[in-house]
Structures are given as structure tokens and as C-alpha cells.
Scaffold this motif. Structure first.
Motif, PDB file in Angstrom:
ATOM      1  N   PRO A   1      -0.244   9.055  -3.471  1.00  0.00           N
ATOM      2  CA  PRO A   1      -1.333   8.578  -2.724  1.00  0.00           C
ATOM      3  C   PRO A   1      -1.606   7.126  -2.718  1.00  0.00           C
ATOM      4  N   ARG A   2      -2.510   6.873  -2.012  1.00  0.00           N
ATOM      5  CA  ARG A   2      -2.737   5.266  -1.464  1.00  0.00           C
ATOM      6  C   ARG A   2      -2.983   4.478  -2.749  1.00  0.00           C
ATOM      7  N   ASN A   3      -3.710   4.954  -3.524  1.00  0.00           N
ATOM      8  CA  ASN A   3      -3.991   4.039  -4.838  1.00  0.00           C
ATOM      9  C   ASN A   3      -2.996   3.683  -5.758  1.00  0.00           C
ATOM     10  N   ILE A   4      -1.945   4.775  -5.848  1.00  0.00           N
ATOM     11  CA  ILE A   4      -0.618   4.394  -6.491  1.00  0.00           C
ATOM     12  C   ILE A   4       0.077   3.316  -5.738  1.00  0.00           C
ATOM     13  N   HIS A   5       0.211   3.291  -4.497  1.00  0.00           N
ATOM     14  CA  HIS A   5       0.612   2.093  -3.437  1.00  0.00           C
ATOM     15  C   HIS A   5      -0.063   0.926  -3.698  1.00  0.00           C
ATOM     16  N   ARG A   6      -1.424   0.931  -3.941  1.00  0.00           N
ATOM     17  CA  ARG A   6      -2.292  -0.401  -4.038  1.00  0.00           C
ATOM     18  C   ARG A   6      -1.860  -0.835  -5.347  1.00  0.00           C
ATOM     19  N   HIS A   7      -1.579  -0.032  -6.346  1.00  0.00           N
ATOM     20  CA  HIS A   7      -1.335  -0.325  -7.979  1.00  0.00           C
ATOM     21  C   HIS A   7       0.216  -0.925  -7.843  1.00  0.00           C
ATOM     22  N   VAL A   8       1.004  -0.471  -7.099  1.00  0.00           N
ATOM     23  CA  VAL A   8       2.268  -1.128  -7.244  1.00  0.00           C
ATOM     24  C   VAL A   8       2.247  -2.463  -6.422  1.00  0.00           C
ATOM     25  N   VAL A   9       1.398  -2.746  -5.450  1.00  0.00           N
ATOM     26  CA  VAL A   9       1.466  -3.894  -4.774  1.00  0.00           C
ATOM     27  C   VAL A   9       0.682  -4.924  -5.833  1.00  0.00           C
ATOM     28  N   LEU A  10      -0.008  -4.603  -6.409  1.00  0.00           N
ATOM     29  CA  LEU A  10      -0.888  -5.518  -7.574  1.00  0.00           C
ATOM     30  C   LEU A  10      -0.064  -5.717  -8.512  1.00  0.00           C
ATOM     31  N   SER A  11       0.930  -4.734  -9.036  1.00  0.00           N
ATOM     32  CA  SER A  11       1.762  -5.034 -10.181  1.00  0.00           C
ATOM     33  C   SER A  11       2.853  -5.798 -10.089  1.00  0.00           C
ATOM     34  N   GLU A  12       3.324  -6.278  -8.734  1.00  0.00           N
ATOM     35  CA  GLU A  12       4.265  -7.158  -8.178  1.00  0.00           C
ATOM     36  C   GLU A  12       5.810  -6.945  -9.331  1.00  0.00           C
ATOM     37  N   ILE A  13       5.904  -5.507  -9.529  1.00  0.00           N
ATOM     38  CA  ILE A  13       7.230  -5.159 -10.441  1.00  0.00           C
ATOM     39  C   ILE A  13       8.194  -4.837  -9.105  1.00  0.00           C
ATOM     40  N   LYS A  14       9.092  -5.431  -9.183  1.00  0.00           N
ATOM     41  CA  LYS A  14      10.398  -5.689  -7.971  1.00  0.00           C
ATOM     42  C   LYS A  14      10.970  -4.168  -7.883  1.00  0.00           C
ATOM     43  N   GLU A  15      11.164  -3.393  -8.992  1.00  0.00           N
ATOM     44  CA  GLU A  15      11.710  -2.255  -8.838  1.00  0.00           C
ATOM     45  C   GLU A  15      10.753  -1.270  -8.212  1.00  0.00           C
ATOM     46  N   ALA A  16       9.647  -1.455  -8.500  1.00  0.00           N
ATOM     47  CA  ALA A  16       8.645  -0.537  -7.807  1.00  0.00           C
ATOM     48  C   ALA A  16       8.034  -0.789  -6.359  1.00  0.00           C
ATOM     49  N   VAL A  17       8.065  -2.239  -6.162  1.00  0.00           N
ATOM     50  CA  VAL A  17       7.828  -2.831  -4.821  1.00  0.00           C
ATOM     51  C   VAL A  17       8.926  -2.119  -4.025  1.00  0.00           C
ATOM     52  N   ALA A  18      10.152  -2.146  -4.338  1.00  0.00           N
ATOM     53  CA  ALA A  18      11.424  -1.962  -3.538  1.00  0.00           C
ATOM     54  C   ALA A  18      11.236  -0.603  -3.255  1.00  0.00           C
ATOM     55  N   ALA A  19      10.684   0.492  -3.938  1.00  0.00           N
ATOM     56  CA  ALA A  19      10.589   1.816  -3.504  1.00  0.00           C
ATOM     57  C   ALA A  19       9.359   2.218  -2.947  1.00  0.00           C
ATOM     58  N   LEU A  20       8.566   1.199  -2.272  1.00  0.00           N
ATOM     59  CA  LEU A  20       7.322   1.643  -1.560  1.00  0.00           C
ATOM     60  C   LEU A  20       7.903   2.194  -0.026  1.00  0.00           C
ATOM     61  N   PRO A  21       7.191   3.202   0.442  1.00  0.00           N
ATOM     62  CA  PRO A  21       7.558   3.745   1.761  1.00  0.00           C
ATOM     63  C   PRO A  21       7.574   2.748   2.841  1.00  0.00           C
ATOM     64  N   PRO A  22       8.275   2.872   3.851  1.00  0.00           N
ATOM     65  CA  PRO A  22       8.339   2.056   5.267  1.00  0.00           C
ATOM     66  C   PRO A  22       6.902   2.060   5.604  1.00  0.00           C
ATOM     67  N   ASP A  23       5.999   2.800   5.754  1.00  0.00           N
ATOM     68  CA  ASP A  23       4.835   2.769   6.349  1.00  0.00           C
ATOM     69  C   ASP A  23       3.900   1.782   5.710  1.00  0.00           C
ATOM     70  N   VAL A  24       4.003   1.626   4.335  1.00  0.00           N
ATOM     71  CA  VAL A  24       3.278   0.718   3.579  1.00  0.00           C
ATOM     72  C   VAL A  24       3.619  -0.853   3.546  1.00  0.00           C
ATOM     73  N   THR A  25       5.187  -1.041   3.535  1.00  0.00           N
ATOM     74  CA  THR A  25       6.015  -2.364   3.682  1.00  0.00           C
ATOM     75  C   THR A  25       5.816  -2.804   5.227  1.00  0.00           C
ATOM     76  N   THR A  26       5.887  -2.059   6.237  1.00  0.00           N
ATOM     77  CA  THR A  26       5.536  -2.752   7.228  1.00  0.00           C
ATOM     78  C   THR A  26       4.304  -3.055   7.669  1.00  0.00           C
ATOM     79  N   GLN A  27       3.119  -2.721   7.189  1.00  0.00           N
ATOM     80  CA  GLN A  27       1.879  -3.243   7.636  1.00  0.00           C
ATOM     81  C   GLN A  27       1.512  -4.352   6.550  1.00  0.00           C
TER      82      GLN A  27
END
Length: 675
Positions: free
Chosen positions: A551-577
């Protein structure tokens, strides 16, 4: 009976003389054939006071209270209580004589003020009877006093319709999201670690500091901050139902104008514009948070933390009087943009506290964020609270949270809870203050839960051992259940959760005792897999169904955490915006209370040359592209042309030529050679 009550009965006012002999005879010989009407003048030339209510003169309206009850009081052994007036007068005369007030100052005769001997004998007998009766009454009053109080309380509760509150049960505990004020202060935790002297240092001499409007719990105002003035931020109560209150921050018109300027400053991609905005509005929350991120990227952690604390102070000063940080019953809807700043400020403060080495205080902030909207959990604090509880050694709290929320939140389906809860049980069993039975029970529970976690999430083991720099034995490394296929075959959403957990909490597993306990249970899981345990296939089918998309709240948490391994696993629809620091991944169903006014963009109305130079120089703007007077341009067009020429000169001055080979002149006939 008190002297004041006696004065009320006989109508005596404070500062007046006692009754004369005529009045005393009237009171004592009430049943005799004495005239019932008092004389108009007493022997002292004054009007006597009667014992009834008809002759009472009231200068104080409150003296009429309870007069009827006092008049209806029963006598002693059938006698009237009027004789008590004689006792009061006699005792009053004695006190007046001791204090130096003589009867001669009243202008009366000394002989007229003497009390007859018969009256004194009668009163002495009545006093003895009164004392005996009083002793009897005291014995009954002390035994029935509490019963009378209970009876009064019952009448009050019956009238109000409320049930009688009984003693709380022994199992009553505080709410699982209850926040304690003292744990919101990091100095409390630092004093416990290092002592008060090391934290506070030498006491500085008292200096005159700025006066701030209120005492706050989240931050302590600093003398280096600008003088606080209300920025136009407030909070209102939206509704209250089922014991929960929903609040919302509000922006005044002045604050809305500042917010529009802030958005324009963010679009300019220039941090100095935000600095200029803070000079005029030093407590604008979004500007403080955005500038804090800029300072943090430049490794200025102290300034970044100070800006976040100032933002929290600004928002806490705007709290509603009914808004409570500790009750766990106050809600803030994340869908409202005005509320998101408070969420983000709390999260950033929590991150600073964790890095500072205050996990207990960070855990309290985490509970506070989760309590603001526990059902939706917009920042997905459930992915972090277990980590902070383990770091703070609050093992009992983590176990209690898991037991209370597992039924309706399925916390065991999150990899972080699936592994953190058995680790909490194991670390709890290592404590020396537990009995042997409690230690063995906790150890057994830890083994059962870690085996369930390894069966449900087999792709966690090998990356965890790699993070901890531990080489698995041959049996584990060559088995297909924990092999590379286990990590590759898991869904992308599950891989993201695993990467987030391992990137944040892997160091908690590095202890040798923990590793040996984990190795023991890994071998037990492999034995169950080889034996064909049906739970293995059930967990595999559950993984394929549950973790389709995060869900979107998990993506928001990953962005705020700034953990490289988790940010690299974000889907393209999140990383492109585009992701804004002051509002990362806003909800799709945002509730807007006001809308930013539309403004003409110079990009869309500029000519081709201006667009070209703007693409090269993002800070370049053409002021003459929008004629203010409706004419063709005139002076504004010349100014825009001058700015364009200056921009071209700056661009050409920044061009540098490095290591360019100079080619020889071509031979006129074309058969020359290169050097």
C-alpha cells in the motif's frame, strides 16, 4: 455549637455587646409567667435582642443560611436549647474580660450585668447533661459517618443516572499507546545513562531569557530562537464520538499567503528563498521542515534538529485545549494537508532522537505518531515500533502490543514482527531477574515463534547472515528451502519489507548467543521441511496471495526511512514521480480546505529562445514575458532582453576547453598525414 451560629439565633451582630440581664431572664424563664414581649429599651439604654427569628436584623445575607435548621434542633432531655445562649454569653464575657475589654466602657451599670446565682446553677446542670448527651452522640456519629457519605453519594448518582464506580480490577493496565510526558524529554533518558551532571554540565549563571507563551512537552524553547509570535496556525475540534476526539489544524489567511510563497520558493529549487521567507515568518512549519532537510543533506545535523524542534514548538503552541498527547484518544486526519506537517515533524524528531542514542524517547514519539491515527497508520509506524522497542529493551511492551493487536491487525504477517517478537522473548529469557520457570517459558515461546517466522519467511535467513558476516554451514547453504530460490521467488512487495527490516535491524542479531539460538532453530525447521510438514505448503501459498502489492503508506514509510536497500526496491511508479520533502506521496483522497490560486507560468508563455535558455539555466526568468499594462512590452521587453544577454554572457564564461587536440591544416590536395 459555634459562636457564629449562636449569634445567628439571637440576632447578635459582630462587634455588638452581649445581651442584658432582662434578655437573659427572658431566655431562661421561657416557660414561666414572664412577659413574652421584650422591653423597648434595655438597662444599658439599648434595644434588647430576642431569641426568635422575628427580631433578627441581617447585615450579611449569608447569615440566613441554616437558621431554620438551627432553630429546629432538639433540646437536651426535653429542655429547649435556648439555655445554651447563657453559656455562650458567660464564656463570651470571660473571654472579653481576659482580653482587656471592661464592662464600664459600654456605659452600663456593673450591677446590671451580673448573672443571678439561680441562673448559673441551672446552666451548670444543663451543661453536664449536654456533655453526657454529646459523648453518646459522638459514639454513634463516628460509626455512621462513612455510611452517611455513601448514602449521599448514592443519592447523587441516582439523580444523575450514573452507575456507582467500583474499585478497578487488578488486571487494568494503561492503553498500549499511552504516552508518558516524562519520556518525551530526551534529557530524562540521557540522565539515566550518564547522570545529571554529565547531561546538564556546569550550571551557568542565570541570564535573562526570552519569555515564551506556554510550557511545552515536545520541545524546550531556546533563547537563540526568534521571538515567538502567532504565525496564524490554530487547531479546532471537528467531532467527538465513542470517546475519541477528531482535531484539525487550521491556517489563517495570513498563513495561507505564507504557504503560497513557500510553494513558490520550493518550485524555484533555491534554498535561499526559503531562508528569506523564514526571516519574515520565523515559525512557518513547512519552511522549517524543508530547510531542515537541506541542512541535513549538507551534514549540518545540529541546525537541522534545531529547525525541527522550532517547528514542533510552533505547532504545540497552536494545540486545542482539549487536545492531549498522552491519552491516545485524539485523532488527526492525515488526508488534511494542514495535519501532515505535525506527522512529519514528529517523525523527523524521532529519527534525530534515535541517532542521538535515545531509543526510549524515540519509542515514545513512535507511539504518539501511531496514536494519532492507529487504524490507517499513514506513516506505517508498525514497521518501526518493534525496532525501537528492542533497542530500548522494552521487551514486555513489544510482546504486549503483539498479543493485543494480533487478532485484528495480523502483525505476524509482517516480517519485522514475525522476527522481532521471538527475539524479544529470547532476550527476555536472558534476564537474570526472572525465575527459572519464567526463563524456560520465555525460551520455549521464543523457539516456537522463530520457527514459525522462518517457515513463513525463508528468504530472510540468508540475507540476515550476510549482513551479520556469518557463513552458514553446509546443510543450510545447500538446502533448497533457504537457498537462492527462496529469496528470488518471493513477491516484490515482500522483498521490499524484508529489505526494510534487514537494513534497519540486522545488527540486533549479531550477538553470539543470539546466533547460536537461531542456528539451533534453523536446523529444526529443516527437519520439519524434510519430514513434509503441511505448514510449509500452507505458508508458501499464503505468501503468493498476501503480498501482491504494497500500500501507499508503506511506500511513504520507505521514502522517509531513507534506507538504501528498501528505496532501491520501490516500484517504478513511485520512483518516477516527484517526491516532496514536506509532503512525501500525499494521499490520493486529500481533503483540501483551501486551494492555491492559479498563476501564469513563465515557461508556458515564453518564446522559443527564452525556453531554450531556461532549459540551460533553471534560474533564468524573463520578466517582460507578461506585459502588465496590456501593451506590446516596451520597457519590460528591453529589460528581458538585457537579462537574456547577461545570461548568455554568464553561460559563455562558464565554458572551459580541456585537453582538446589541435588538428593540422588540411593539405590543399588532401593527402596530408596526422602527426
Amino acid at each position: 455549637m459555634s459562636r457564629r451560629a449562636l449569634r445567628r439565633l439571637r440576632g447578635e451582630q459582630r462587634g455588638q455587646e452581649p445581651l442584658g440581664p432582662g434578655a437573659l431572664q427572658f431566655v431562661l424563664h421561657d416557660d414561666d409567667d414572664v412577659e413574652e414581649e421584650c422591653p423597648k429599651r434595655g438597662p444599658g439604654g439599648r434595644r434588647p435582642r430576642g431569641a426568635g427569628k422575628e427580631g433578627v436584623r441581617v447585615n450579611n445575607r449569608f447569615e440566613l443560611i441554616n437558621i431554620e435548621d438551627l432553630d429546629e434542633a432538639p433540646g437536651v432531655n426535653g429542655e429547649r436549647t435556648d439555655c445554651l445562649l447563657v453559656d455562650a454569653v458567660v464564656s463570651g464575657n470571660k473571654r472579653r474580660a481576659q482580653s482587656g475589654h471592661s464592662e464600664s466602657t459600654r456605659g452600663g451599670n456593673a450591677a446590671d450585668t451580673a448573672v443571678p446565682s439561680e441562673q448559673s446553677n441551672t446552666c451548670s446542670k444543663l451543661r453536664k447533661k449536654k456533655r453526657k448527651q454529646k459523648n453518646k452522640k459522638n459514639a454513634g456519629e463516628t460509626s455512621n459517618g462513612l455510611e452517611d457519605i455513601d448514602r449521599i453519594l448514592e443519592r447523587i448518582e441516582d439523580a444523575s443516572g450514573a452507575s456507582r464506580p467500583g474499585p478497578p480490577p487488578l488486571s487494568t493496565k494503561k492503553h498500549v499507546l499511552y504516552v508518558e510526558h516524562r519520556h518525551l524529554n530526551p534529557d530524562t533518558e540521557l540522565k539515566r545513562y550518564f547522570g545529571a551532571r554529565a547531561v546538564l554540565g556546569e550550571q551557568r549563571p542565570r541570564q535573562r531569557q526570552r519569555v515564551y507563551p506556554k510550557c511545552t512537552w515536545l520541545t524546550t524553547p531556546k533563547s537563540t530562537w526568534p521571538r515567538y509570535t502567532k504565525p496564524g496556525l490554530s487547531m479546532r475540534l471537528l467531532e467527538s464520538r465513542k470517546g475519541r476526539s477528531v482535531f484539525a489544524f487550521e491556517h489563517s489567511e495570513e498563513y495561507q499567503q505564507t504557504q503560497h510563497k513557500f510553494l513558490a520558493a520550493v518550485e524555484s529549487m533555491e534554498p535561499n528563498n526559503i531562508v528569506v521567507l523564514l526571516q519574515s515568518s520565523p515559525y512557518h512549519v513547512d519552511s522549517l521542515l524543508q530547510l531542515s532537510d537541506a541542512c541535513r543533506f549538507q551534514e549540518d545535523q545540529e541546525t537541522a534538529r534545531d529547525l525541527v524542534e522550532r517547528a514542533l514548538y510552533s505547532m504545540e503552541c497552536a494545540f486545542h485545549p482539549l487536545f492531549s498527547l498522552t491519552s491516545g484518544t485524539c485523532r488527526l486526519d492525515y488526508r488534511r494537508p494542514e495535519n501532515r506537517s505535525f506527522y512529519l515533524a514528529l517523525y523527523k524528531q524521532m529519527s534525530f532522537l534515535e541517532k542521538r542514542g535515545c531509543p526510549r524517547t524515540a519509542l515514545e514519539y513512535c507511539k504518539l505518531i501511531l496514536s494519532l491515527e492507529p487504524d490507517e497508520d499513514p506513516l506505517c509506524m508498525l514497521l518501526l515500533i518493534d525496532h525501537l522497542a528492542l533497542r530500548a529493551r522494552s521487551y514486555e511492551y513489544l510482546i504486549r502490543l503483539f498479543e493485543e493487536w494480533e487478532a485484528h491487525r495480523n502483525l505476524s504477517q509482517l516480517p519485522n514482527f514475525a522476527f522481532s517478537v521471538p527475539l524479544a522473548y529470547f532476550l527476555l529469557s536472558q534476564q537474570a531477574d526472572l525465575s527459572e520457570q519464567e526463563m524456560s517459558s520465555a525460551r520455549e515461546e521464543a523457539c516456537v515463534r522463530i520457527q514459525q517466522a522462518l517457515t513463513m519467511f525463508p528468504g530472510v535467513l540468508m540475507p540476515l547472515l550476510e549482513y551479520c558476516s556469518v557463513r552458514p554451514d553446509t546443510t543450510v547453504a545447500t538446502h533448497h528451502f533457504f537457498g537462492p530460490d527462496a529469496e528470488i521467488s518471493q513477491p516484490p512487495a515482500l522483498s521490499q519489507l524484508v529489505s526494510l527490516y534487514l537494513g534497519r535491524s540486522h545488527f540486533l542479531w549479531k550477538e553470539p548467543a543470539t546466533m547460536s539460538w537461531l542456528e539451533e532453530n534453523v536446523h529444526k525447521v529443516l527437519q520439519a521441511v524434510d519430514a513434509g510438514d503441511p505448514a510449509v505448503e500452507a505458508c508458501e501459498s499464503r505468501r503468493k496471495v498476501l503480498y501482491q502489492r504494497a500500500p501507499r503508506n508503506i511506500h511513504r514509510h520507505v521514502v522517509l526511512s531513507e534506507i538504501k536497500e528498501a528505496v532501491a526496491a520501490l516500484p517504478p511508479d513511485v520512483t518516477t514521480q516527484s517526491v516532496l520533502g514536506f509532503d512525501p506521496l500525499p494521499p490520493l483522497d486529500t481533503i483540501y480546505s483551501y486551494v492555491r490560486p492559479e498563476r501564469l507560468s513563465p515557461i508556458s508563455h515564453g518564446n522559443t529562445i527564452a525556453l531554450f535558455f531556461r532549459s540551460l539555466l533553471p534560474n533564468y526568468t524573463v520578466e517582460g514575458e507578461r506585459p502588465e499594462d496590456g501593451g506590446p512590452g516596451g520597457l519590460h521587453r528591453d529589460q528581458g532582453l538585457n537579462r537574456l544577454m547577461l545570461a548568455v554572457r554568464d553561460m559563455m564564461a562558464n565554458f572551459h576547453f580541456h585537453d582538446l587536440e589541435v588538428l593540422p591544416e588540411e593539405h590543399p590536395e588532401g593527402d596530408g598525414e596526422w602527426d
